[in-house]
Design an enzyme around this catalytic site. Structure first.
Site, PDB file in Angstrom:
ATOM      1  N   SER A 269      46.479  32.310  43.557  1.00 43.83           N
ATOM      2  CA  SER A 269      47.466  32.583  44.557  1.00 43.83           C
ATOM      3  C   SER A 269      47.607  31.343  45.118  1.00 43.83           C
ATOM      4  O   SER A 269      46.569  30.684  45.470  1.00 43.83           O
ATOM      5  CB  SER A 269      47.075  33.820  45.474  1.00 43.83           C
ATOM      6  OG  SER A 269      47.930  33.834  46.832  1.00 43.83           O
TER       7      SER A 269
ATOM      8  N   TYR B 188      40.621  37.657  50.255  1.00 43.98           N
ATOM      9  CA  TYR B 188      41.719  37.409  49.213  1.00 43.98           C
ATOM     10  C   TYR B 188      41.891  35.980  48.705  1.00 43.98           C
ATOM     11  O   TYR B 188      41.620  35.489  47.833  1.00 43.98           O
ATOM     12  CB  TYR B 188      43.200  37.846  49.609  1.00 43.98           C
ATOM     13  CG  TYR B 188      44.347  37.516  48.704  1.00 43.98           C
ATOM     14  CD1 TYR B 188      44.456  38.480  47.608  1.00 43.98           C
ATOM     15  CD2 TYR B 188      45.043  36.835  48.854  1.00 43.98           C
ATOM     16  CE1 TYR B 188      45.544  38.377  46.633  1.00 43.98           C
ATOM     17  CE2 TYR B 188      46.395  36.470  48.081  1.00 43.98           C
ATOM     18  CZ  TYR B 188      46.322  37.293  46.839  1.00 43.98           C
ATOM     19  OH  TYR B 188      47.259  37.191  45.935  1.00 43.98           O
TER      20      TYR B 188
ATOM     21  N   LYS C 168      40.657  34.488  45.186  1.00 44.50           N
ATOM     22  CA  LYS C 168      41.787  33.776  44.521  1.00 44.50           C
ATOM     23  C   LYS C 168      41.059  32.184  44.236  1.00 44.50           C
ATOM     24  O   LYS C 168      41.487  31.638  43.222  1.00 44.50           O
ATOM     25  CB  LYS C 168      42.972  33.652  45.030  1.00 44.50           C
ATOM     26  CG  LYS C 168      43.483  35.061  45.072  1.00 44.50           C
ATOM     27  CD  LYS C 168      43.769  35.768  43.461  1.00 44.50           C
ATOM     28  CE  LYS C 168      44.922  36.799  43.539  1.00 44.50           C
ATOM     29  NZ  LYS C 168      44.886  37.035  42.079  1.00 44.50           N
TER      30      LYS C 168
END
Ligand SMILES: NC(=O)c1ccc[n+]([C@@H]2O[C@H](COP(=O)([O-])OP(=O)(O)OC[C@H]3O[C@@H](n4cnc5c(N)ncnc54)[C@H](O)[C@@H]3O)[C@@H](O)[C@H]2O)c1
Length: 302
Positions: free
Chosen positions: A142, A155, A159
């Site tokens: 991401s 997150y 990632k």
């Protein structure tokens, strides 16, 4: 892209980007194991593919554990005899700033994205190495992992770790002919529809209006299907020498992300004391600090 004879697993493919990847792989001739933690969407996705003339089965499992990863690979082998392509797409968000993030928020996101990518890739690599004729691990990163993002401790760390997996595994699996790349997608899905800067575009899309060129190009924002061609390319023989890369896709934009590297160096014979660093910091390695976060361009005035 010709993928006839290949067998693929796409995790989290009940909806969103994963569904688009699974449909594209199946439309290119691959036999696909669809997976989701949500049974209804997984079954519906497999049915959509088979109704369109493709080959797919649904394996309902919560990606993260070794058991789920092993079950996915076992299903591919039991149904279709082998495994050629793994796309580790399953994902969830639990956004909070650092000081408000609970252990559960952290563990859930790390568990699905980072641990899930590890356990699935390990199971797939074992199967592909045993088959002895190469394979494809297509991971999903991401922009948040590449650059950091406000409110995404869990997150962005997961990632960034996935980008690190791609670099490390591309080295470890090169001899086995298994390529490992990370796709860095952007698309209108349930995951992005609440982002304020993108909401106007999501509404346009829902209303069936065309996405403005600015969104498709400068923001790389389009539908999930816009990201699927890259996954089919990476799965194919045309990408047999593409490995260890983080590749951006979304809207009209395809891009290659850089990997981190040292951009400034300074040397002091005998090593650096704190005082010595302070004396030269602003004129040597600290002269041009790296920026953080994605800077989205402003939309054109109209
Ligand atoms: N949409 C974007 O712009 C964007 C940007 C960067 C990265 N991504 C990544 O792309 C992937 C897909 O995202 P999306 O936007 O399609 O999101 P989405 O929420 O629409 O789809 C994610 C799917 O994963 C499933 N899932 C969640 N946890 C699971 C688990 N433990 N096991 C199996 N399935 C599980 C969900 O049920 C859902 O169907 C994610 O890894 C996400 O982080 C998306």
């Amino acid at each position: 892209m010709e993928l006839t004879g290949k067998v693929a697993i796409v995790t989290g493919s009940g909806r969103g980007l994963g569904l688009a990847y699974a449909k594209e792989l199946a439309a290119s001739g691959a036999k696909v194991v669809v997976n989701d933690v949500d049974a209804a969407t997984a079954e519906a996705a497999a049915k959509e593919i088979t109704d369109a003339g493709g080959t797919a089965v649904a394996e309902v499992a919560a990606v993260g554990s070794t058991e789920a990863a092993d079950a996915l690979v076992a299903r591919a082998v039991a149904e279709f005899g082998r495994l050629d392509v793994l796309v580790t797409n399953a994902g969830v968000l639990r956004d909070r700033v650092l000081w408000k993030m609970s252990d559960d928020d952290f563990d859930t996101v790390i568990g699905v994205h980072l641990r899930g990518t590890f356990t699935c890739a390990r199971a797939a690599a074992r199967q592909m190495r045993e088959q002895g004729d190469g394979g494809r691990l297509i991971l999903v990163g991401s922009p948040a992992g590449q650059r950091g993002n406000f409110g995404q401790t869990n997150y962005s760390a997961a990632k960034a770790g996935i980008a690190a997996f791609a670099r490390t595994w591309s080295m470890e699996l090169a001899r086995a002919g298994i390529t490992v790349n990370a796709v860095i997608p952007v698309a209108a899905t349930a995951m992005t529809e609440t982002i304020p800067a993108l909401q106007g575009y999501v509404e346009k899309m829902r209303a069936g209006e065309p996405m403005p060129a600015f969104a498709r190009q400068a923001l790389a924002f389009g539908g999930p299907e816009d990201a699927a061609g890259l996954v089919a390319f990476l799965a194919s023989d045309a990408a047999s020498d593409v490995t260890g890369q983080c590749i951006g896709i979304g809207g009209d934009r395809l891009s290659l992300w850089s990997h981190p590297q040292q951009v400034a160096t300074a040397y002091a014979e005998g090593g650096w004391s704190a005082d010595a660093i302070a004396r030269v910091w602003s004129t040597t390695v600290g002269a041009e600090p790296q920026s953080v976060g994605e800077k989205l361009p402003e939309p054109p005035a109209n």
